[in-house]
Design an enzyme around this catalytic site. Structure first.
Site, PDB file in Angstrom:
ATOM      1  N   PHE A  77       0.847  -1.198   0.000  1.00 17.10           N
ATOM      2  CA  PHE A  77       0.000   0.000   0.000  1.00 17.10           C
ATOM      3  C   PHE A  77       0.886   1.253   0.000  1.00 17.10           C
ATOM      4  CE2 PHE A  77      -2.857   3.117   1.965  1.00 17.10           C
ATOM      5  CZ  PHE A  77      -4.025   2.885   1.271  1.00 17.10           C
ATOM      6  N   ASP A 112       1.248  -5.248   8.336  1.00 14.56           N
ATOM      7  CA  ASP A 112       0.115  -4.341   8.141  1.00 14.56           C
ATOM      8  C   ASP A 112      -1.123  -5.204   7.918  1.00 14.56           C
ATOM      9  OD1 ASP A 112      -1.848  -2.605   7.207  1.00 14.56           O
ATOM     10  OD2 ASP A 112      -0.423  -1.333   6.128  1.00 14.56           O
ATOM     11  N   TYR A 146     -11.571   1.211   9.889  1.00 18.10           N
ATOM     12  CA  TYR A 146     -12.721   1.687   9.107  1.00 18.10           C
ATOM     13  C   TYR A 146     -13.044   0.769   7.931  1.00 18.10           C
ATOM     14  CZ  TYR A 146      -8.763   3.809   6.641  1.00 18.10           C
ATOM     15  OH  TYR A 146      -7.560   4.020   6.018  1.00 18.10           O
ATOM     16  N   LYS A 147     -12.281  -0.308   7.770  1.00 15.70           N
ATOM     17  CA  LYS A 147     -12.543  -1.254   6.676  1.00 15.70           C
ATOM     18  C   LYS A 147     -13.491  -2.344   7.184  1.00 15.70           C
ATOM     19  CE  LYS A 147      -8.446   0.238   4.318  1.00 15.70           C
ATOM     20  NZ  LYS A 147      -7.009   0.165   4.133  1.00 15.70           N
ATOM     21  N   ARG A 186     -11.647  -3.469  -8.338  1.00 14.49           N
ATOM     22  CA  ARG A 186     -11.516  -4.252  -7.112  1.00 14.49           C
ATOM     23  C   ARG A 186     -12.896  -4.462  -6.496  1.00 14.49           C
ATOM     24  NH1 ARG A 186      -8.190  -1.948  -2.084  1.00 14.49           N
ATOM     25  NH2 ARG A 186     -10.132  -0.812  -1.926  1.00 14.49           N
TER      26      ARG A 186
HETATM   27  C1  LIG Z   1      -6.209   1.265   4.010  1.00 10.00           C
HETATM   28  C2  LIG Z   1      -4.791   0.957   4.283  1.00 10.00           C
HETATM   29  C3  LIG Z   1      -3.972   1.874   4.952  1.00 10.00           C
HETATM   30  C4  LIG Z   1      -4.504   3.232   5.304  1.00 10.00           C
HETATM   31  O1  LIG Z   1      -3.781   3.960   6.238  1.00 10.00           O
HETATM   32  P1  LIG Z   1      -4.418   5.291   6.843  1.00 10.00           P
HETATM   33  O2  LIG Z   1      -3.379   5.863   7.691  1.00 10.00           O
HETATM   34  O3  LIG Z   1      -5.673   4.883   7.559  1.00 10.00           O
HETATM   35  O4  LIG Z   1      -4.806   6.185   5.703  1.00 10.00           O
HETATM   36  C5  LIG Z   1      -2.667   1.492   5.236  1.00 10.00           C
HETATM   37  N1  LIG Z   1      -2.200   0.285   4.854  1.00 10.00           N
HETATM   38  C6  LIG Z   1      -2.979  -0.606   4.183  1.00 10.00           C
HETATM   39  C7  LIG Z   1      -2.422  -1.946   3.778  1.00 10.00           C
HETATM   40  C8  LIG Z   1      -4.288  -0.297   3.883  1.00 10.00           C
HETATM   41  O5  LIG Z   1      -5.052  -1.172   3.216  1.00 10.00           O
END
Ligand SMILES: *Cc1c(COP(=O)(O)O)cnc(C)c1O
Length: 401
Positions: free
Chosen positions: A125, A202, A227-228, A376
Site C-alpha cells: 500500500f 500491516d 474503518y474497513k 476491485r
Molecule cells: C487502508 C490501508 C492503509 C490506510 O492507512 P491510513 O493511515 O488509515 O490512511 C494502510 N495500509 C494498508 C495496507 C491499507 O489497506
C-alpha cells in the site's frame, strides 16, 4: 452436480441475520467496497447520541478519569481477543494506521542498531512505501525492494532472497490491498526471525475478515485500520500491536504526554509509560472509538471463523461469476485462485475499468478502481449478500462491454 446459485447461498447463509443491523445506503444496489469503508451499524447512531447527551454532555471532563483514558488499551484488548489472536496488554487504539506504522517501524529500527536495511515490496500500500522512504531518508537506512507477481504477493521464497543479516525490519501486508493475496504469516515470521530481523505486519486489509494468531505466529509488530472490515467509520482511529516480549523495550519517536509514565504529574523530562501505552502520543480520539466497539459486539457474536468461511464463499462466487460473464469480455483475474492464499476481495483487470467504475458508481453499484486497470471487488461478510455479488458482477459486465 450444479453449482449453488446466489439465492441458494443466501438461503444457507448462517450470518444472513446480521445484514439487517447495518444502515442501508439510499439507492445502493451493490456495495462492493466494504473493504475500503465499511457500512455503519444502525445502533451506532443511538450510541453516538447517548454518548454526546449523557457521557460527554453529562460527565464532561470527569469522563477521562471514569472511562475514556482506559479506552485505547481496553478496546485494544478486545480487538486482540476477537480478531488478532493477541493476549491482553499488547494492543492500543490510537492515531491513524500511517502514524502507527511510522512509530512501530522506528521502534523496530532502534532495536536493530547494527543493521542497515528495510525490506518492503513495491506492491505494498502506498502509505507503507512512502513511510519507509521517509524513514530511510531520516535514518540513513537502505530500502531493499521486492517485486511480486501481479496476481500474488510476498512469499517465503521472495523473502528468502531479500532478507539477510543486514535486514533490520520487514514491512509486509497480511492481505495485499490490490490482489488480495494472503501472506503465509507463520512461515514468513519464521524466516524473518531465523535471519535475526523483525516483522511489522500491516493487517489493514485482513482484520475483521481473516482470523489471525499474532501471538502464536510470533509476529513482532502489527498495525491496521478500523474503518474497513471493522466498520469504524471514515477516519476511525487505528490500532497497533507489539509482542509481549518487546513491549517494554519499545522506543517510539513521538514523545507526547499521554504516552509518558505519569501524564498528570506534568513533570520535566519524558519517561515512557508502562507497557503498550507508551505507543500513545496525544489525547485519544474517543468519539472515533465508539463505532468500533459496536462492530466488535457483532464480530464477537458471529465469530471470526464463521466470518472467514462466508468471506471465502463470497470470493469463490465472485470468481466463478467473473469466469463466466467477465472473462468473455476480455477481463482477467488478478487475484489468487487458491482460497487459502486469498483475503476478502478480488481484482479483475480490464482496459475499460476506469470508465466502467465511474459509470457503475452513478448507478449505485460501488466497486473500486485500482491502477493501472483493475476493478476491485470487496465483500464484507457481515454486510454483503451473495445476491449483491451477483448483481454487482452482472452490472460490471454491462459496464465493461
Ligand atoms: C487502508 C490501508 C492503509 C490506510 O492507512 P491510513 O493511515 O488509515 O490512511 C494502510 N495500509 C494498508 C495496507 C491499507 O489497506
Amino acid at each position: 452436480m450444479t453449482r449453488p446459485t446466489a439465492d441458494d447461498l443466501d438461503a444457507a447463509d448462517a450470518l444472513a441475520e446480521f445484514r439487517a443491523q447495518f444502515v442501508d445506503g439510499d439507492g445502493v444496489l451493490a456495495y462492493l467496497d466494504g473493504n475500503s469503508l465499511g457500512r455503519p451499524l444502525k445502533v451506532t447512531a443511538d450510541h453516538m447520541r447517548e454518548f454526546i447527551e449523557h457521557e460527554w454532555g453529562g460527565r464532561l471532563i470527569r469522563g477521562w478519569d471514569e472511562r475514556w483514558l482506559d479506552l485505547p488499551t481496553g478496546l485494544g484488548d478486545r480487538l486482540g481477543a476477537a480478531v488478532l489472536g493477541a493476549a491482553p496488554g499488547q494492543t492500543v487504539v490510537a492515531d491513524s494506521t500511517s502514524v502507527l506504522i511510522y512509530k512501530l517501524a522506528r521502534a523496530a529500527l532502534a532495536m536493530r542498531p547494527n543493521r542497515s536495511e528495510i525490506v518492503i515490496d513495491r506492491d505494498n500500500f502506498p502509505t507503507d512505501r512512502y513511510l519507509v522512504e521517509g524513514i530511510a531518508a531520516e535514518t540513513g537506512t537502505t530500502i531493499r525492494w521486492i517485486d511480486t507477481d501481479h496476481d500474488g504477493g510476498v512469499t517465503v521464497d521472495l523473502l528468502d532472497e531479500a532478507v539477510s543479516d543486514r535486514t533490520a525490519l520487514v514491512l509486509v501486508s497480511h492481505v495485499a490491498y490490490r490482489s488480495g493475496y494472503l501472506l503465509d504469516a507463520p512461515g514468513v515470521t519464521q524466516l524473518i526471525h531465523d535471519r535475526g530481523a523483525l516483522l511489522l505486519l500491516d493487517v489493514s486489509h485482513s482484520v475483521g475478515s481473516v482470523p489471525m494468531q499474532l501471538d502464536a505466529w510470533g509476529v513482532d509488530f502489527a498495525a491496521g485500520c478500523s474503518y474497513k472490515y471493522l466498520n469504524g467509520g471514515p477516519g476511525a482511529p487505528a490500532f497497533a500491536y507489539v509482542r509481549q516480549g518487546l513491549v517494554d523495550d519499545v522506543a517510539q519517536p513521538i514523545w507526547g504526554w499521554l504516552g509518558a509514565a505519569d501524564p498528570f504529574e506534568m513533570g520535566q523530562g519524558y519517561v515512557p509509560g508502562p507497557g503498550v501505552r507508551r505507543l500513545l502520543s496525544g489525547t485519544p480520539p474517543i468519539l472515533g472509538m465508539l463505532p468500533i466497539a459496536d462492530m466488535l459486539d457483532l464480530i464477537e457474536r458471529a465469530g471470526i471463523d464463521a466470518i472467514r468461511t462466508k468471506s471465502v464463499a463470497l470470493t469463490e462466487l465472485a470468481i466463478t461469476l467473473s469466469e463466466s460473464v467477465l472473462r468473455p469480455l476480455g477481463a482477467t483475474l488478478a487475484s489468487p485462485r487458491d482460497p487459502d492464499r486469498r483475503g476478502g476481495h478480488i481484482t479483475v483487470d480490464h482496459p475499460n475499468s476506469r470508465q466502467a467504475v465511474t459509470r457503475l458508481w452513478r448507478q449505485g453499484v460501488i466497486p473500486d478502481f485500482r491502477t493501472p486497470d483493475g476493478v476491485r471487488l470487496g465483500f464484507s461478510p457481515l454486510t454483503t449478500s451473495f445476491d449483491e455479488v451477483e448483481r454487482g458482477i452482472e452490472a460490471l459486465a454491462l459496464a465493461l462491454g
